[in-house]
Design a protein around this motif. Structure first.
Motif, PDB file in Angstrom:
ATOM      1  N   ILE A  21     -37.253  23.130  37.370  1.00 43.14           N
ATOM      2  CA  ILE A  21     -37.790  21.279  37.563  1.00 43.14           C
ATOM      3  C   ILE A  21     -38.294  21.522  39.001  1.00 43.14           C
ATOM      4  O   ILE A  21     -39.229  21.443  39.432  1.00 43.14           O
ATOM      5  CB  ILE A  21     -36.317  21.112  37.844  1.00 43.14           C
ATOM      6  N   ILE A  22     -37.560  22.816  39.860  1.00 41.16           N
ATOM      7  CA  ILE A  22     -37.783  22.993  40.832  1.00 41.16           C
ATOM      8  C   ILE A  22     -39.318  23.866  41.188  1.00 41.16           C
ATOM      9  O   ILE A  22     -40.055  22.971  42.050  1.00 41.16           O
ATOM     10  CB  ILE A  22     -36.729  23.449  41.906  1.00 41.16           C
ATOM     11  N   LYS A  23     -39.996  24.578  40.653  1.00 47.56           N
ATOM     12  CA  LYS A  23     -41.207  25.311  41.074  1.00 47.56           C
ATOM     13  C   LYS A  23     -42.312  23.968  39.858  1.00 47.56           C
ATOM     14  O   LYS A  23     -43.407  23.816  41.066  1.00 47.56           O
ATOM     15  CB  LYS A  23     -40.996  26.193  39.785  1.00 47.56           C
ATOM     16  N   LYS A  24     -42.024  23.219  39.086  1.00 50.45           N
ATOM     17  CA  LYS A  24     -42.280  22.813  39.194  1.00 50.45           C
ATOM     18  C   LYS A  24     -42.580  21.031  39.334  1.00 50.45           C
ATOM     19  O   LYS A  24     -44.196  20.225  39.855  1.00 50.45           O
ATOM     20  CB  LYS A  24     -42.945  21.728  37.294  1.00 50.45           C
TER      21      LYS A  24
ATOM     22  N   PHE B 207     -38.756  14.677  36.509  1.00 54.62           N
ATOM     23  CA  PHE B 207     -39.011  15.869  34.557  1.00 54.62           C
ATOM     24  C   PHE B 207     -38.899  15.362  33.765  1.00 54.62           C
ATOM     25  O   PHE B 207     -39.341  15.586  32.483  1.00 54.62           O
ATOM     26  CB  PHE B 207     -38.173  17.186  35.007  1.00 54.62           C
ATOM     27  N   LEU B 208     -37.308  14.417  33.575  1.00 52.45           N
ATOM     28  CA  LEU B 208     -37.544  13.726  32.868  1.00 52.45           C
ATOM     29  C   LEU B 208     -38.514  13.015  32.005  1.00 52.45           C
ATOM     30  O   LEU B 208     -38.686  12.586  31.032  1.00 52.45           O
ATOM     31  CB  LEU B 208     -36.290  12.548  32.761  1.00 52.45           C
ATOM     32  N   VAL B 209     -39.161  12.349  33.449  1.00 55.74           N
ATOM     33  CA  VAL B 209     -40.506  11.282  32.286  1.00 55.74           C
ATOM     34  C   VAL B 209     -41.534  12.399  32.081  1.00 55.74           C
ATOM     35  O   VAL B 209     -41.488  11.404  30.878  1.00 55.74           O
ATOM     36  CB  VAL B 209     -41.399  10.666  34.427  1.00 55.74           C
ATOM     37  N   ALA B 210     -41.731  13.247  32.771  1.00 56.22           N
ATOM     38  CA  ALA B 210     -42.683  14.133  31.983  1.00 56.22           C
ATOM     39  C   ALA B 210     -42.610  14.513  30.957  1.00 56.22           C
ATOM     40  O   ALA B 210     -43.100  15.183  29.739  1.00 56.22           O
ATOM     41  CB  ALA B 210     -42.845  15.644  33.401  1.00 56.22           C
ATOM     42  N   HIS B 211     -41.150  15.193  30.695  1.00 52.42           N
ATOM     43  CA  HIS B 211     -40.996  15.116  29.925  1.00 52.42           C
ATOM     44  C   HIS B 211     -40.692  14.701  28.097  1.00 52.42           C
ATOM     45  O   HIS B 211     -41.247  14.686  27.281  1.00 52.42           O
ATOM     46  CB  HIS B 211     -39.146  15.926  29.786  1.00 52.42           C
ATOM     47  N   TYR B 212     -40.455  13.469  28.473  1.00 56.60           N
ATOM     48  CA  TYR B 212     -39.979  12.044  27.384  1.00 56.60           C
ATOM     49  C   TYR B 212     -41.928  12.056  27.043  1.00 56.60           C
ATOM     50  O   TYR B 212     -41.795  11.582  26.366  1.00 56.60           O
ATOM     51  CB  TYR B 212     -39.718  10.607  28.391  1.00 56.60           C
ATOM     52  N   LYS B 213     -42.852  11.674  28.296  1.00 54.19           N
ATOM     53  CA  LYS B 213     -44.253  11.333  27.780  1.00 54.19           C
ATOM     54  C   LYS B 213     -45.010  12.558  27.316  1.00 54.19           C
ATOM     55  O   LYS B 213     -45.530  12.313  26.322  1.00 54.19           O
ATOM     56  CB  LYS B 213     -45.194  10.863  29.064  1.00 54.19           C
ATOM     57  N   SER B 214     -44.084  13.765  27.004  1.00 58.18           N
ATOM     58  CA  SER B 214     -44.677  15.066  26.275  1.00 58.18           C
ATOM     59  C   SER B 214     -44.661  15.461  25.575  1.00 58.18           C
ATOM     60  O   SER B 214     -45.030  16.085  24.272  1.00 58.18           O
ATOM     61  CB  SER B 214     -44.430  16.315  27.019  1.00 58.18           C
ATOM     62  N   GLY B 215     -42.880  13.909  24.548  1.00 60.94           N
ATOM     63  CA  GLY B 215     -42.773  13.935  23.492  1.00 60.94           C
ATOM     64  C   GLY B 215     -41.695  14.987  22.790  1.00 60.94           C
ATOM     65  O   GLY B 215     -40.885  14.862  22.295  1.00 60.94           O
ATOM     66  N   GLY B 216     -40.923  15.525  24.234  1.00 58.56           N
ATOM     67  CA  GLY B 216     -39.917  16.296  23.997  1.00 58.56           C
ATOM     68  C   GLY B 216     -38.582  16.653  23.352  1.00 58.56           C
ATOM     69  O   GLY B 216     -38.636  14.928  24.177  1.00 58.56           O
ATOM     70  N   ARG B 217     -37.960  17.135  23.331  1.00 64.46           N
ATOM     71  CA  ARG B 217     -36.400  16.182  22.845  1.00 64.46           C
ATOM     72  C   ARG B 217     -35.465  16.590  23.808  1.00 64.46           C
ATOM     73  O   ARG B 217     -35.324  17.630  25.277  1.00 64.46           O
ATOM     74  CB  ARG B 217     -35.761  17.725  21.566  1.00 64.46           C
ATOM     75  N   PHE B 218     -34.507  15.389  24.877  1.00 64.19           N
ATOM     76  CA  PHE B 218     -33.328  15.653  25.273  1.00 64.19           C
ATOM     77  C   PHE B 218     -32.649  16.668  24.809  1.00 64.19           C
ATOM     78  O   PHE B 218     -32.452  16.019  24.228  1.00 64.19           O
ATOM     79  CB  PHE B 218     -33.597  13.752  25.411  1.00 64.19           C
ATOM     80  N   ASP B 219     -31.991  16.677  26.671  1.00 62.54           N
ATOM     81  CA  ASP B 219     -30.470  17.249  26.748  1.00 62.54           C
ATOM     82  C   ASP B 219     -30.022  16.163  26.394  1.00 62.54           C
ATOM     83  O   ASP B 219     -29.741  15.645  26.168  1.00 62.54           O
ATOM     84  CB  ASP B 219     -30.582  18.258  28.101  1.00 62.54           C
ATOM     85  N   GLU B 220     -28.144  17.102  25.495  1.00 58.10           N
ATOM     86  CA  GLU B 220     -28.205  15.950  25.071  1.00 58.10           C
ATOM     87  C   GLU B 220     -27.324  15.776  26.233  1.00 58.10           C
ATOM     88  O   GLU B 220     -26.310  13.837  26.033  1.00 58.10           O
ATOM     89  CB  GLU B 220     -26.413  16.979  23.864  1.00 58.10           C
TER      90      GLU B 220
ATOM     91  N   THR C  30     -39.454   2.540  37.451  1.00 57.95           N
ATOM     92  CA  THR C  30     -39.912   2.232  36.537  1.00 57.95           C
ATOM     93  C   THR C  30     -40.374   2.471  35.801  1.00 57.95           C
ATOM     94  O   THR C  30     -40.608   2.253  34.040  1.00 57.95           O
ATOM     95  CB  THR C  30     -41.349   1.132  36.552  1.00 57.95           C
ATOM     96  N   GLU C  31     -40.697   3.910  35.684  1.00 61.59           N
ATOM     97  CA  GLU C  31     -40.991   4.562  34.421  1.00 61.59           C
ATOM     98  C   GLU C  31     -39.540   5.573  33.750  1.00 61.59           C
ATOM     99  O   GLU C  31     -39.353   5.816  32.633  1.00 61.59           O
ATOM    100  CB  GLU C  31     -41.806   5.544  35.401  1.00 61.59           C
ATOM    101  N   VAL C  32     -38.358   5.296  34.368  1.00 60.40           N
ATOM    102  CA  VAL C  32     -37.029   5.221  33.795  1.00 60.40           C
ATOM    103  C   VAL C  32     -36.414   4.785  32.935  1.00 60.40           C
ATOM    104  O   VAL C  32     -35.929   5.464  32.374  1.00 60.40           O
ATOM    105  CB  VAL C  32     -36.438   5.980  35.203  1.00 60.40           C
TER     106      VAL C  32
END
Length: 439
Positions: free
Chosen positions: A283-286, A314-327, A406-408
């Motif tokens: 997350i820090i790197k990106k 990170f959550l917003v980018a992961h959501y937009k990419s369609g990735g599966r969230f950590d539990e 708003t994105e979150v």
């Protein structure tokens, strides 16, 4: 002469026989103590077996009578709604909330279609809880009034959830996530484990239901979830549907952003959690940008782990990419799929003590679960509603701007609506910070 010899020889023969008989009697007398001891020990073992089986039978009878009497009170009072399976295993298509009827209890609705996996039996709800002191916490009292308030809240929560499901037309949209359920058919409970929402407490309860000794649970270093999964394996969707027909199904929800802050602090803040250290570094790197101070020099002092703002990016980018969230930060609407599984009860962290005791009493598990929490854990539960996390939430959201908020909210807004939480207050947190900081 011959007769005399024979007659004179007979007395020694008679004496010999007499001595043999005497020896046999002495041998029998000597063997008697050994025989009596063996009989005594055998009788003692039989008596002990009878006592053990008798106590076991009495315990089983007591549990059965307790469950039977609770069921009888529930039927007679009629306070709790009795639910039946959906007609023909179906729910009506989503319509406007004003005319929407709550679906029947304990059914699973197929992902993306009309057909439903239906339950074949209905589980009776129980009522008429005898007022007494709660054993979840020494200072908490459970009464008829508390029971009535719990029933009213549970009814209102289910109505709100299904109205929102219908309003957004998402009934049956998400495939049931059976993987995360803990099901104890013998105790009549099915729980969808939402991480960071009182999950450790109910994991403790399920380990007790799984047969682990309380003293062992308090001293073991083994992971509670690993212990629980040994006794309650992950079910398939078909198995979940079969079990739901005979269980009280429930989940425990928490204010979405409080849960999010709790997950961030526990897993990523400061990179203290070794299992999430790699994710934190990624997350820090990106998402970490080089910032200059007022004199144009690069700032080199940064937090060890990702900031809350970087985590949300990170959550917003992961959501937009369609990735599966950590539990630990997965939205509840997709994690426990409450619009696809008709849960019997929806409990909340904010009313955790009362709701948990209600669930335990409805399942008739007072003897097994009440008064089994360590005192330290009971005190922590008592303070959960006004925990440090709640007080710290404004400070964390002060780090972000309105656009990121708003994105979150695009990710978590549905959870706010399904479970009756307020999301608009967070705009006041970010706006006040922006104005005060002069950004």
């Amino acid at each position: 002469m011959t007769n005399r010899g024979s007659s004179s020889a007979s007395p020694p023969d008679s004496s010999t026989r007499h001595q043999k008989k005497k020896h046999r009697k002495l041998g029998l007398l000597a063997a008697m103590p050994k025989l009596n001891r063996r009989r005594f020990y055998l009788a003692l073992k039989v008596m002990l077996l009878f006592v053990v089986f008798g106590l076991y039978f009495v315990l089983l009878l007591r549990e059965s009578m307790s469950a039977f009497s609770a069921g009888g009170r529930g039927k007679s009072s009629g306070k709790v709604e009795q639910h039946k399976p959906p007609a023909e295993g179906r729910l009506s298509r989503p319509i406007k909330a004003a005319g929407f009827q709550r679906p029947r209890q304990n059914s699973i609705h197929n992902h993306g279609g009309d057909d439903t996996l239906q339950s074949s039996k209905n589980h009776p709800q129980h009522d008429g809880i005898t007022p007494n002191h709660s054993t979840l916490n020494p200072v908490y009292e459970y009464s008829e009034e508390m029971n009535a308030a719990a029933e009213a809240d549970f009814t209102e929560r289910r109505a709100m959830l299904w109205n929102v499901c219908a309003d957004h037309r998402i009934i049956g949209k998400f495939a049931p996530n059976a993987w995360e359920f803990f099901i104890s058919p013998g105790h009549g409970l099915a729980w969808c484990n939402i991480f960071k929402a009182a999950s450790s407490t109910w994991m403790y309860y399920f380990n007790i239901l799984g047969g682990y000794d309380v003293r062992y649970l308090q001293r073991t270093r083994a992971s509670p979830i690993e212990l629980a999964r040994k006794r309650f394996p992950r079910p398939s969707t078909t198995e979940l549907n079969d079990y739901l027909s005979n269980t009280i199904s429930f989940l425990i929800v928490r204010e979405p952003f409080e849960r999010l802050v709790s997950a961030y602090r526990n897993k990523l803040e400061g990179c203290r959690n070794k299992y999430y250290k790699l994710l934190g570094e990624q997350i820090i790197k990106k998402f970490r940008k080089k910032i200059k101070d007022g004199e144009g020099r690069l700032i080199t002092k940064y937090p060890k782990g990702p900031t809350f703002r970087e985590f949300l990016q990170f959550l917003v980018a992961h959501y937009k990419s369609g990735g599966r969230f950590d539990e630990h930060w997965s939205p509840v609407y997709s994690f426990c799929t409450p619009c696809s599984i008709n849960f019997t009860l929806i409990a909340k962290v904010e009313t955790f003590q009362r709701d948990s005791e209600y669930i335990i009493r409805q399942a008739g598990l007072e003897t097994l679960l009440l008064n089994k929490l360590p005192r330290g854990k009971a005190r922590a539960i008592a303070n959960r509603a006004t925990s440090n996390t709640r007080n710290l939430v404004p400070r964390y959201f002060a780090q972000i701007d309105e656009q990121l908020l708003t994105e979150v909210l695009e990710i978590y807004q549905l959870d706010f609506e399904l479970f009756g939480y307020n999301s608009t207050k967070y705009y006041s947190y970010v706006q006040e910070t922006l104005d005060g900081a002069g950004r």
